[in-house]
Design a protein around this motif. Structure first.
Motif, PDB file in Angstrom:
ATOM      1  N   LEU A  39      34.265  43.510  55.435  1.00 14.22           N
ATOM      2  CA  LEU A  39      35.188  42.902  54.474  1.00 14.22           C
ATOM      3  C   LEU A  39      34.857  43.446  53.089  1.00 14.22           C
ATOM      4  CD1 LEU A  39      37.517  40.820  54.237  1.00 14.22           C
ATOM      5  CD2 LEU A  39      35.783  39.134  53.579  1.00 14.22           C
ATOM      6  N   PRO A  40      35.400  44.618  52.740  1.00  8.74           N
ATOM      7  CA  PRO A  40      35.047  45.260  51.470  1.00  8.74           C
ATOM      8  C   PRO A  40      35.443  44.403  50.269  1.00  8.74           C
ATOM      9  CG  PRO A  40      36.190  46.790  52.940  1.00  8.74           C
ATOM     10  CD  PRO A  40      36.326  45.434  53.544  1.00  8.74           C
ATOM     11  N   GLN A  41      34.675  44.527  49.211  1.00  5.53           N
ATOM     12  CA  GLN A  41      34.995  43.845  47.960  1.00  5.53           C
ATOM     13  C   GLN A  41      36.152  44.582  47.295  1.00  5.53           C
ATOM     14  OE1 GLN A  41      31.525  43.165  45.615  1.00  5.53           O
ATOM     15  NE2 GLN A  41      32.547  41.916  44.093  1.00  5.53           N
ATOM     16  N   GLN A  42      37.148  43.833  46.837  1.00  9.64           N
ATOM     17  CA  GLN A  42      38.331  44.442  46.250  1.00  9.64           C
ATOM     18  C   GLN A  42      38.023  45.029  44.880  1.00  9.64           C
ATOM     19  OE1 GLN A  42      41.068  41.170  46.224  1.00  9.64           O
ATOM     20  NE2 GLN A  42      41.488  41.288  48.421  1.00  9.64           N
ATOM     21  N   PRO A  43      38.788  46.034  44.449  1.00  6.36           N
ATOM     22  CA  PRO A  43      38.580  46.594  43.104  1.00  6.36           C
ATOM     23  C   PRO A  43      38.705  45.515  42.043  1.00  6.36           C
ATOM     24  CG  PRO A  43      40.049  47.992  44.397  1.00  6.36           C
ATOM     25  CD  PRO A  43      39.843  46.748  45.195  1.00  6.36           C
ATOM     26  N   ARG A  44      37.739  45.471  41.147  1.00  6.35           N
ATOM     27  CA  ARG A  44      37.703  44.549  40.011  1.00  6.35           C
ATOM     28  C   ARG A  44      37.532  43.084  40.435  1.00  6.35           C
ATOM     29  NH1 ARG A  44      42.179  46.022  35.577  1.00  6.35           N
ATOM     30  NH2 ARG A  44      40.703  44.795  34.334  1.00  6.35           N
ATOM     31  N   GLU A  45      37.170  42.846  41.697  1.00  8.18           N
ATOM     32  CA  GLU A  45      36.871  41.492  42.159  1.00  8.18           C
ATOM     33  C   GLU A  45      35.417  41.177  41.844  1.00  8.18           C
ATOM     34  OE1 GLU A  45      37.398  38.838  46.244  1.00  8.18           O
ATOM     35  OE2 GLU A  45      36.990  40.982  46.406  1.00  8.18           O
ATOM     36  N   ASP A  46      35.167  40.107  41.091  1.00  2.00           N
ATOM     37  CA  ASP A  46      33.774  39.815  40.734  1.00  2.00           C
ATOM     38  C   ASP A  46      33.035  39.215  41.925  1.00  2.00           C
ATOM     39  OD1 ASP A  46      34.179  36.977  40.814  1.00  2.00           O
ATOM     40  OD2 ASP A  46      34.877  36.992  38.744  1.00  2.00           O
ATOM     41  N   GLU A  48      31.381  36.434  42.386  1.00  2.16           N
ATOM     42  CA  GLU A  48      31.603  35.021  42.705  1.00  2.16           C
ATOM     43  C   GLU A  48      32.887  34.838  43.506  1.00  2.16           C
ATOM     44  OE1 GLU A  48      31.944  30.669  40.450  1.00  2.16           O
ATOM     45  OE2 GLU A  48      31.644  32.511  39.282  1.00  2.16           O
ATOM     46  N   ASP A  49      33.967  35.526  43.088  1.00  2.00           N
ATOM     47  CA  ASP A  49      35.229  35.422  43.824  1.00  2.00           C
ATOM     48  C   ASP A  49      35.089  36.005  45.225  1.00  2.00           C
ATOM     49  OD1 ASP A  49      36.550  34.155  41.799  1.00  2.00           O
ATOM     50  OD2 ASP A  49      37.516  35.956  41.006  1.00  2.00           O
ATOM     51  N   TYR A  50      34.347  37.131  45.330  1.00  2.00           N
ATOM     52  CA  TYR A  50      34.175  37.738  46.651  1.00  2.00           C
ATOM     53  C   TYR A  50      33.402  36.816  47.583  1.00  2.00           C
ATOM     54  CZ  TYR A  50      32.499  40.600  50.464  1.00  2.00           C
ATOM     55  OH  TYR A  50      32.203  41.063  51.723  1.00  2.00           O
ATOM     56  N   GLU A  51      32.331  36.203  47.090  1.00  2.00           N
ATOM     57  CA  GLU A  51      31.535  35.316  47.931  1.00  2.00           C
ATOM     58  C   GLU A  51      32.352  34.118  48.404  1.00  2.00           C
ATOM     59  OE1 GLU A  51      28.542  35.586  49.291  1.00  2.00           O
ATOM     60  OE2 GLU A  51      28.488  37.622  48.478  1.00  2.00           O
ATOM     61  N   TYR A  52      33.213  33.599  47.522  1.00  4.77           N
ATOM     62  CA  TYR A  52      34.084  32.488  47.934  1.00  4.77           C
ATOM     63  C   TYR A  52      35.040  32.949  49.029  1.00  4.77           C
ATOM     64  CZ  TYR A  52      37.597  28.802  47.806  1.00  4.77           C
ATOM     65  OH  TYR A  52      38.462  27.799  48.171  1.00  4.77           O
ATOM     66  N   ARG A  53      35.647  34.124  48.840  1.00  2.00           N
ATOM     67  CA  ARG A  53      36.594  34.648  49.817  1.00  2.00           C
ATOM     68  C   ARG A  53      35.901  34.899  51.153  1.00  2.00           C
ATOM     69  NH1 ARG A  53      38.826  39.836  50.897  1.00  2.00           N
ATOM     70  NH2 ARG A  53      37.580  40.786  49.230  1.00  2.00           N
ATOM     71  N   LEU A  54      34.686  35.440  51.112  1.00  4.89           N
ATOM     72  CA  LEU A  54      33.946  35.707  52.339  1.00  4.89           C
ATOM     73  C   LEU A  54      33.627  34.415  53.090  1.00  4.89           C
ATOM     74  CD1 LEU A  54      32.423  37.763  54.163  1.00  4.89           C
ATOM     75  CD2 LEU A  54      30.420  37.400  52.705  1.00  4.89           C
ATOM     76  N   LYS A  55      33.183  33.397  52.353  1.00  6.80           N
ATOM     77  CA  LYS A  55      32.769  32.140  52.983  1.00  6.80           C
ATOM     78  C   LYS A  55      33.938  31.345  53.542  1.00  6.80           C
ATOM     79  CE  LYS A  55      28.524  31.550  50.269  1.00  6.80           C
ATOM     80  NZ  LYS A  55      27.841  30.775  49.217  1.00  6.80           N
TER      81      LYS A  55
END
Length: 459
Positions: A39-46, A48-55
């Motif tokens: 689940l790659p981190q999106q461009p310019r996604e910080d 904290e937002d990525y960890e929320y999306r992953l969880k």
């Protein structure tokens, strides 16, 4: 120099597929643990937002469910031991691994390994007697017997091959194992070990702080390495590939797009208040609710609600539906009868010549079980181990028929709704395109249970 626990090049090549399949088979928790790999981190996604999306991401378990369906088909009927299987081995088949599993149950787990990962194996070992047994009576008193060990794909580290009895065979095999050892009066710890097998000999190496040290060694009465590989799609000796690898990649794509879809829907549901023309200080601490009203000094001032577009959410849902359809079709291809290599004899028998990929996998699997039976016989000093047969009359005549079977399995497994199942059946032409799914479901519910499902009191 290759370390004793290092994978050889063939295993490394196979492990590229396992890196995708292992998390998918492990479910949502394993996929989250894989993190940015799947689940790659999106461009310019910080972060904290990525960890929320992953969880908050959840897996649509298409691969795991398909593996379960495909594995279950050859074991829908009890595995059959041939008349040529010696009675001593038939007796052992009720507890083939020495842990209470029958040959049927043990083989079902092995088949799951073959269908999911494309490679694994059976080690036919023998109870160690530490030199205490001199006769068969002594062995029986000690409970000594051959038993089968399920060697999983990730345990196979490497091997050396050569010619054994006129055919390609193993001259050395390394298997990764773990063991629990005492760690204080009340605790145990897990240590890594590597079993090294050569014809007629074995060694156990254990990892410690100083590296790897030889722990135990010994000899065997069998002068061959009693290991049998199992394959999904056999590419060569000790080399197999997962038959559902394309489905696995589609499932990963669905995992990624489902995460994007959930993120899009989350923001589309959020509302943002925008005020224009408001004097300073009028909204120092704004409140919202049905009991509140806004009054501004500036007659040009106004308040508006801005909300994300629902169109992007609709488009995303459509893409996910399309992916789910592709996954159903891709999985169903294992059941579709396909012409294979036809000999002159087979040409006269269409049923023999036209087999599904799953049937071919099962036939190869039967050969592996037969070889394991032969090793069992050699441990017992018997001339032959005999043969086994699995149920193989499950191929679908067309992709539409195979897809319909898998759609039904997905609906019964709770992965898709009845409505979606009918829509998929319409798409592949199994039911009339004029059928109204909602009306049909309502009619079925009004009709009540089928006659075969009614119990004695008519309910």
């Amino acid at each position: 120099m290759t370390a004793i626990n290092q994978q050889n090049e063939t295993v490394k090549r196979m492990a590229e597929a396992w890196a995708v399949i292992d998390p998918l088979m492990g479910g949502t928790q394993a996929m989250r643990k894989a993190g940015k790999t799947l689940l790659p981190q999106q461009p310019r996604e910080d972060d904290e937002d990525y960890e929320y999306r992953l969880k908050t991401s959840t897996l649509f378990p298409a691969l795991g469910r398909t593996v379960g369906v495909m594995t279950g088909k050859p074991f829908a009927k009890e595995l059959t031991l041939g008349e040529d299987v010696p009675q001593r081995i038939k007796d052992l088949s009720q507890d083939i691994d020495g842990e209470g599993r029958s040959l049927h149950a043990f083989s079902s787990d092995l088949m799951s390994e073959a269908v999911a990962f494309g490679f694994g194996g059976i080690l036919v070992d023998y109870t160690r007697t530490e030199g205490q047994a001199r006769t068969q009576a002594d062995e029986k008193a000690l409970g000594a017997r051959p038993y089968w060990v399920h060697v999983k794909h990730h345990q196979l580290l490497g091997w050396k091959t050569g010619v054994v009895d006129g055919k390609p065979g193993l001259l050395q095999l390394r298997i990764l194992e773990t063991a629990e050892v005492d760690d204080g009066p009340y605790e145990v710890k897990v240590v890594n070990r590597v079993r090294v097998l050569t014809p007629g000999r074995w060694e156990i190496w254990q990892e410690d702080t100083g590296g790897w040290a030889l722990l135990e060694q010994g000899t065997t009465t069998i002068k061959r390495i009693p290991f049998v590989p199992i394959y999904g799609i056999r590419k060569g000796f000790m080399w197999g590939t997962p038959p559902l690898l394309d489905l696995a990649h589609l499932n990963v794509k669905h995992w990624q797009q489902q995460s994007d879809q959930d993120d899009s829907a989350r923001f589309a549901r959020k509302r943002m208040l925008v005020f224009t023309g408001v004097n300073d200080g009028e909204l120092a601490s704004p409140s919202a609710g049905s009991a509140y009203a806004l009054r501004f000094e500036n007659p040009e001032a106004k308040a508006e609600v801005i909300q994300g577009s629902a169109e992007s959410v609709t488009v995303g849902r459509s893409e996910l539906d399309s992916l789910e359809s592709q996954m159903v079709q891709t999985g169903a291809e294992l059941l579709t009868a396909k012409p294979g290599q036809r000999t002159a004899t087979e040409a006269a028998n269409d049923a023999e010549a036209n087999k599904s990929d799953l049937q071919r996998i099962v036939e190869s699997f039967e050969d592996s079980l037969d070889q394991a039976l032969q090793f069992t016989a050699e441990w017992l000093g018997l001339p032959q181990g005999g043969h086994v047969s699995l149920f193989k009359d499950f191929a679908a005549g067309s992709l539409s028929e195979a897809t319909a079977q898998l759609i039904l399995s997905f609906q019964q497994g709770g992965l898709i709704t009845k409505r979606q199942a009918l829509l998929e059946a319409q798409r592949i032409g199994v039911v009339s395109p004029n059928l109204d799914p909602e009306a049909e479901i309502a009619a079925v519910e009004a009709e009540g249970p089928s006659l075969g499902n009614m119990n004695g009191d008519g309910k």
